[in-house]
Design a protein around this motif. Structure first.
Motif: not given
Lengths: 359, 279
Positions: B81-87, B97-106, B159-161
């Motif tokens: 939840y906090p990460v979504a706000f940071a994004l 960078m945050l978006l890449v960090a979130m999506i790349l692991p997928l 987590l990304p989902f």
């Protein structure tokens, strides 16, 4: 004005290299309605946000009722704001929107209901209380925004272009309604707009803003009749403007060379200096017999715009200038073949300003 | 009416290939699975369901599955939840960078990630080494093959989902609403709880639905992080088909899993409709 209700002193704000406001002073009296009028980017919205506490000033102080608010966050200032897009809470009903500020302050429930009812009645929306805000028209949404801001009994009301989303006809009647309501309540209001007509309709005084500074602060009529700067002349009301150079100086008067010939104006300028000569359109007459107290130039008519009782005549005023004369529709004679007509106006109505550096 | 249909028709054709493919590759096998669970040599029977629900072992598998899915969802919600706000609130490079960090692991398969969690959680893994170094523990704690290890590993992978649906809702919330709340006298916490948090709920519901349905049906992750002795509905399905060669049991469990998943989707779409119409 013994003590200003809102007192802004030496406020500056810069974003990086760009100075938005430069040591600005503004004093607003109790119950006064002031417009901040200027083009986009002149700093008017920034000034409003500084007063609301939504931005922090780099320097200067903002005081209401003699109390310095500069260091207080927005939620402790008790200043009502009507936002440009209204910023109504989409998940709350009309009544819940209006109640929000009271609940945030912990007002007892019964009292909240009472104040909400009374405030909605003020803006004539009592029967809309249980509706969602999406069921409302643009004009009704704006009135909810006003009611929501008034419900907290703010010390000051700030309005950020509250009419810009409404169509023209609705806008005019709402301007008059809102002005009457705020006068009745004795609310001090600062109103941001880029629409000069709106500023004239609504305000006791207008602050004409340009490039982060107030160029003139006066009643609408004063600004219209005696604009302090070339910018004020241009921004508020129509004007004929001629670029000119001072040809000779004679006491309080100067002779000016323009593209249309020599004219006389009042003011103290050095010989050879570039100036701007301005005249309000309704002061200009056509084909009037020459007289020593009138300036007279021959200019070619470019266009004529019929406005019912009035006729706007647009004439060629040379590069960088603009020619507008407002005549009674009956006064316009037949145009000669070459379209050149004699325009004249009183020397006393000739306004002379130092030429502005181009923006 | 006819004019409207004519206008829509060509667009509807665009969905035909995908619909045909899904009918063949998804609906048909699923239908066969359903048939297999109720059709035996003796004809139509619900015996396999009766047998399943009569067995305490089945109930343990069912509650394990729901418990793990609940915990994974809770952990991803608290972390995400906090990460979504940071994004949503970051700008420029930081946001990229945050978006890449979130999506790349997928793009890395669950197998690889589950294996890396094995390495991290084992007796001489990073976590145990660190805890020993800080002096919090004297000897290695068992993380691997425990529920804690499974929840941590699965929460990381899913987590990304949770973050992305919440982010997609939060970034559309007008920041002026918070400003309006502040000018009305609402402090940051009160304003957040009454405005932003409530407006973010549709994203939260979607995130919960995603992560919960992924968690009840995960197979590879529990296989690697908790092993055979702890069965979940999905691992039991696989086991029935692959090892026990009991197709009736396998398809019965699969259908029960499917029903839970459908229930999750229906509840969440009901909730998000409610939230939308409440606006």
């Amino acid at each position: 004005m013994t003590q200003a209700h809102l007192d802004i002193r030496g406020v500056s704000k810069a974003y990086g290299e760009t100075t938005v406001l430069d040591r600005l002073d503004l004093a607003v009296g109790r119950g006064e309605f002031i417009s901040l009028l200027g083009p986009s980017g002149c700093g008017k919205t920034t000034l409003l946000r500084l007063v609301a506490g939504l931005l922090n000033a780099d320097s200067g102080t903002i005081a209401v009722d003699g109390k310095d608010l500069t260091a207080l966050p927005a939620h402790k200032r008790n200043i009502g704001v009507v936002f440009q897009n209204y910023a109504l809470f989409p998940h709350l009903t009309v009544a819940e929107n209006v109640a929000f500020g009271l609940e945030a302050k912990g007002t007892p429930k019964g009292e909240v209901a009472e104040i909400v009812k009374r405030t909605l009645a003020l803006v004539k929306l009592a029967e809309m209380a249980p509706r969602t805000i999406f069921a409302l028209s643009g004009g009704q949404q704006q009135r909810v925004a006003v009611a929501r801001a008034l419900a907290i009994r703010p010390s000051l009301l700030l309005l950020d272009e509250p009419f810009s989303a409404l169509d023209r006809k609705l806008r005019e009647s709402m301007q008059i309604d809102l002005r009457r309501l705020l006068r009745e309540l004795g609310i001090t209001a600062v109103f941001v707009t880029h629409d000069q007509e709106e500023a004239m309709v609504m305000s006791d005084r207008i602050a004409v803003m340009n490039r982060g500074a107030i160029e003139q602060l006066a009643a609408p009529k004063t600004i219209y009749d005696k604009p302090a700067t070339a910018f004020a002349l241009e921004f508020l009301g129509g004007s004929t403007r001629l670029r000119a150079t001072v040809a000779s100086v004679d006491g309080d008067y100067v002779q000016l060379d323009t593209k249309l010939g020599q004219i006389t104006g009042k003011g103290h300028f050095l010989r050879g200096v570039d100036v701007l000569a301005g005249v309000r359109p309704e002061k200009i007459a056509v084909n009037r017999p020459p007289s020593p107290d009138r300036n007279s130039v021959a200019a070619r008519v470019v266009d004529r715009v019929f406005l019912g009782s009035k006729l706007m005549v647009i004439f060629d005023a040379g590069p960088g200038g603009q020619g507008v004369a407002e005549l009674n529709a009956a006064d316009m004679p037949e145009l000669p073949a070459d379209g050149v007509v004699e325009f004249s106006w009183q020397i006393a109505d000739t306004l002379v300003f130092p030429a502005e550096a181009p923006a | 009416m006819i004019a409207a249909m004519r206008r829509i028709d060509p667009l509807a054709w665009l969905a035909v290939p995908a619909t045909a493919y899904l009918a063949f590759a998804f609906a048909l096998p699923l239908g066969l699975l359903l048939v297999k669970s109720v059709w035996t040599a003796d004809g139509f029977t619900l015996a396999s369901y009766v047998k399943f629900f009569a067995d305490p072992f089945s109930w343990r598998v069912l509650t394990n599955t729901l418990k793990i899915a609940f915990l994974v969802t809770l952990v991803t919600l608290l972390l995400g939840y906090p990460v979504a706000f940071a994004l949503a609130m970051s700008r420029g490079w930081l946001q990229v960078m945050l978006l890449v960090a979130m999506i790349l692991p997928l793009s890395i398969g669950a197998v690889v990630k589950a294996f890396s969690w094995q390495i991290v959680l084992r007796r001489d893994g990073v976590v145990n080494r660190f805890l020993e170094w800080t002096g919090l523990i004297d000897e290695p704690v068992r993380f691997l093959f425990t529920e804690t290890g499974l929840v941590l590993g699965a929460a990381n992978i899913f987590l990304p989902f949770m973050v992305l649906p919440i982010y997609s809702v939060v970034r559309l919330i007008d920041p002026r609403l918070s400003e309006a709340a502040a000018t009305l006298g609402a402090g940051p916490v009160y304003g957040f709880l009454r405005i932003t948090a409530i407006l973010s709920l549709p994203g939260v519901v979607a995130g919960i639905a995603f992560v919960f349905s992924l968690s009840i049906s995960m197979y590879v992750i529990p296989s690697l992080l908790i092993g055979d002795r702890y069965q979940l509905l999905a691992t039991l399905t696989g086991r029935s088909f692959l090892f026990l060669r009991n197709e009736t049991l396998g398809s019965t469990v699969a259908v029960i899993l499917l029903i839970i998943a459908i229930a999750v989707v229906m509840v969440s779409s009901y909730l998000s409709n409610r939230l939308r119409s409440a606006r």
